[in-house]
Write a protein that holds these residues in place. Structure first.
Motif, mmCIF file in Angstrom:
data_model
loop_
_atom_site.group_PDB
_atom_site.id
_atom_site.type_symbol
_atom_site.label_atom_id
_atom_site.label_comp_id
_atom_site.label_asym_id
_atom_site.label_seq_id
_atom_site.Cartn_x
_atom_site.Cartn_y
_atom_site.Cartn_z
ATOM 1 N N PRO A 1 0.834 -1.204 0.000
ATOM 2 C CA PRO A 1 0.000 0.000 0.000
ATOM 3 C C PRO A 1 0.873 1.260 0.000
ATOM 4 O O PRO A 1 1.910 1.306 0.675
ATOM 5 C CB PRO A 1 -0.785 -0.114 1.302
ATOM 6 C CG PRO A 1 -0.810 -1.567 1.620
ATOM 7 C CD PRO A 1 0.489 -2.119 1.099
ATOM 8 N N ALA A 2 0.482 2.252 -0.768
ATOM 9 C CA ALA A 2 1.278 3.482 -0.891
ATOM 10 C C ALA A 2 0.798 4.520 0.120
ATOM 11 O O ALA A 2 -0.409 4.662 0.341
ATOM 12 C CB ALA A 2 1.138 4.041 -2.303
ATOM 13 N N LEU B 1 -10.647 11.248 3.293
ATOM 14 C CA LEU B 1 -9.592 10.454 3.942
ATOM 15 C C LEU B 1 -10.144 9.132 4.453
ATOM 16 O O LEU B 1 -9.503 8.079 4.302
ATOM 17 C CB LEU B 1 -9.003 11.235 5.117
ATOM 18 C CG LEU B 1 -7.685 11.951 4.906
ATOM 19 C CD1 LEU B 1 -7.158 12.457 6.241
ATOM 20 C CD2 LEU B 1 -6.659 11.047 4.235
ATOM 21 N N ASP B 2 -11.339 9.187 5.076
ATOM 22 C CA ASP B 2 -11.963 7.945 5.559
ATOM 23 C C ASP B 2 -12.085 6.949 4.419
ATOM 24 O O ASP B 2 -11.716 5.778 4.547
ATOM 25 C CB ASP B 2 -13.380 8.219 6.111
ATOM 26 C CG ASP B 2 -13.363 9.068 7.373
ATOM 27 O OD1 ASP B 2 -12.284 9.148 8.012
ATOM 28 O OD2 ASP B 2 -14.409 9.662 7.700
ATOM 29 N N GLY B 3 -12.641 7.417 3.289
ATOM 30 C CA GLY B 3 -12.846 6.531 2.148
ATOM 31 C C GLY B 3 -11.541 6.042 1.541
ATOM 32 O O GLY B 3 -11.394 4.853 1.214
ATOM 33 N N LEU B 4 -10.600 6.944 1.383
ATOM 34 C CA LEU B 4 -9.335 6.595 0.708
ATOM 35 C C LEU B 4 -8.514 5.614 1.538
ATOM 36 O O LEU B 4 -7.947 4.648 1.011
ATOM 37 C CB LEU B 4 -8.524 7.866 0.426
ATOM 38 C CG LEU B 4 -9.127 8.799 -0.639
ATOM 39 C CD1 LEU B 4 -8.544 10.211 -0.526
ATOM 40 C CD2 LEU B 4 -8.885 8.230 -2.039
ATOM 41 N N PRO C 1 -7.542 -0.898 -0.208
ATOM 42 C CA PRO C 1 -6.445 -1.818 0.139
ATOM 43 C C PRO C 1 -5.069 -1.323 -0.334
ATOM 44 O O PRO C 1 -4.056 -1.697 0.248
ATOM 45 C CB PRO C 1 -6.830 -3.116 -0.591
ATOM 46 C CG PRO C 1 -7.772 -2.679 -1.676
ATOM 47 C CD PRO C 1 -8.493 -1.488 -1.172
ATOM 48 N N ASP C 2 -5.033 -0.463 -1.378
ATOM 49 C CA ASP C 2 -3.717 -0.065 -1.907
ATOM 50 C C ASP C 2 -3.219 1.267 -1.357
ATOM 51 O O ASP C 2 -2.243 1.826 -1.853
ATOM 52 C CB ASP C 2 -3.728 -0.058 -3.451
ATOM 53 C CG ASP C 2 -4.954 0.628 -4.032
ATOM 54 O OD1 ASP C 2 -5.871 0.967 -3.249
ATOM 55 O OD2 ASP C 2 -4.999 0.825 -5.255
#
Lengths: 243, 243
Positions: B36-37, B127-130, B134-135
């Protein structure tokens, strides 16, 4: 200019001490360079022995990026003969600082102007000698030291192509006019809470420089608190302008 | 949050448009990342379509250094519903600027404070969604955009660990107190001759930030003249603080 000592440092840097007339100096070169290295003149406030650890660290950092680095002692510092006028000005400055008084222009002029007048021809003579060596070439960068010396050198010495200046020492008012005549790319370091340096004067000086390409890097902390990453940033500045 | 389009850019970056409630946004991720980045939120003055070329360039630059990047539309900009109060404030600002008048605090407050109040919860929801993807992982960096939004986000959003702010837009006086409460590492960009930004106010704001670790990079030129090398410097700032 002749070499008086030579030793190999453990990171592939050749360190040579030299004498230029009666002025001691040090040259660091990347030992395994295949072509002549561009030169960075490493400035300091005077006192090569005392400054050696920091100077050598900066020079080795530059050498790791492929640069040669060199420095010479300032007039009236280290093992060089003292000038009584400069000693008096230095004592007056210390007295003003210790008393928490504002440092007046007259003291700054008395301390800095004669130093600039004497040092600048010496650094230019050192450039003559250094650029005659087979393993060193231009263009030349100037890094740090007494900023008033850097300003004068940037104006009068066409072989200097870029300068990384440290806004950390007193600048005579009359040198703001010289700053306007500087046109080479500049990167200026400012310590936001430098004990011995007026922040507003440093910002005014940055504004005064005539260079189209100039960058100010201001960081938190006092005079000696320049963050380590500014060393890498300085190398990148020189890579942009000396290649 | 759901994705509405997906395309592969030629430099190994996956670009996905999404909708968060009614707010459009874009996410860029390095396509071939094995883990994950860390995420960089890319700010802007509003108007995703108009800003797209510059936003995509910044995001791809970040992706090349291993970061995911994301942005959302601002309230009242692009395809989002207009607010008549904001439109009025914007018109008053334009009128003052065109007349060469000083921009008074009342206009700035009317323009910026409601924008900050509306935008900040939206970026937090993004931010919550992002971060649920998974990545993508924290820590999160914030890069540019309306600086008042950046200040508020830096104060209220603990998932943001470092911010690269652009001192290029108006800051309400009341937000100087919020600036004092910012403690994350900051890098602040200032264009020395920014047409729409008061230099002294920008320097005062830099001084006000409570962060122990803050760096000001001032460069010559106007609002859109930020030198290219600041993009690399920004990446290095995030490397220092997001890893």
């Amino acid at each position: 200019m002749h070499f008086t000592s030579e030793r190999r440092l453990d990171d592939g840097v050749l360190e040579r001490e030299f004498i230029l007339g009666e002025i001691p100096g040090i040259l660091w070169t990347p030992e395994f360079a295949f072509t002549p290295a561009p030169l960075i003149l490493v400035g300091h406030p005077g006192g090569l022995h005392m400054m050696y650890p920091r100077l050598a660290a900066r020079a080795r950092h530059a050498a790791a990026a492929g640069y040669a680095a060199a420095t010479i002692e300032l007039p009236g510092s280290g093992d060089r003969p003292r000038s009584s006028a400069a000693e008096q000005a230095r004592a007056d400055l210390r007295r003003a600082l210790e008393a928490g008084e504002p440092v007046n222009d007259e003291i700054v002029d008395r301390l800095v102007l004669p130093l600039v007048d004497k040092a600048v021809p010496e650094w230019r003579a050192a450039l003559d000698g250094l650029l005659a060596l087979p393993d060193i070439r231009g263009p030349v960068g100037l890094s740090g030291g007494v900023i008033a010396i850097g300003i004068r050198l940037a104006v009068v010495e066409p072989r200097i192509s870029a300068a990384l200046l440290f806004a950390g020492s007193f600048v005579p008012r009359s040198m703001f006019d010289e700053a306007r005549r500087v046109t080479i790319p500049l990167q200026v370091l400012l310590q936001w809470d430098d004990e011995g340096n007026d922040r507003q004067q440093a910002l005014d000086l940055f504004d005064a420089f005539g260079s189209k390409e100039k960058t100010l890097h201001a960081n938190m902390g006092g005079h000696t608190g320049v963050p380590q990453f500014e060393g890498d940033d300085g190398n990148r500045f020189f890579v942009r302008h000396l290649t």
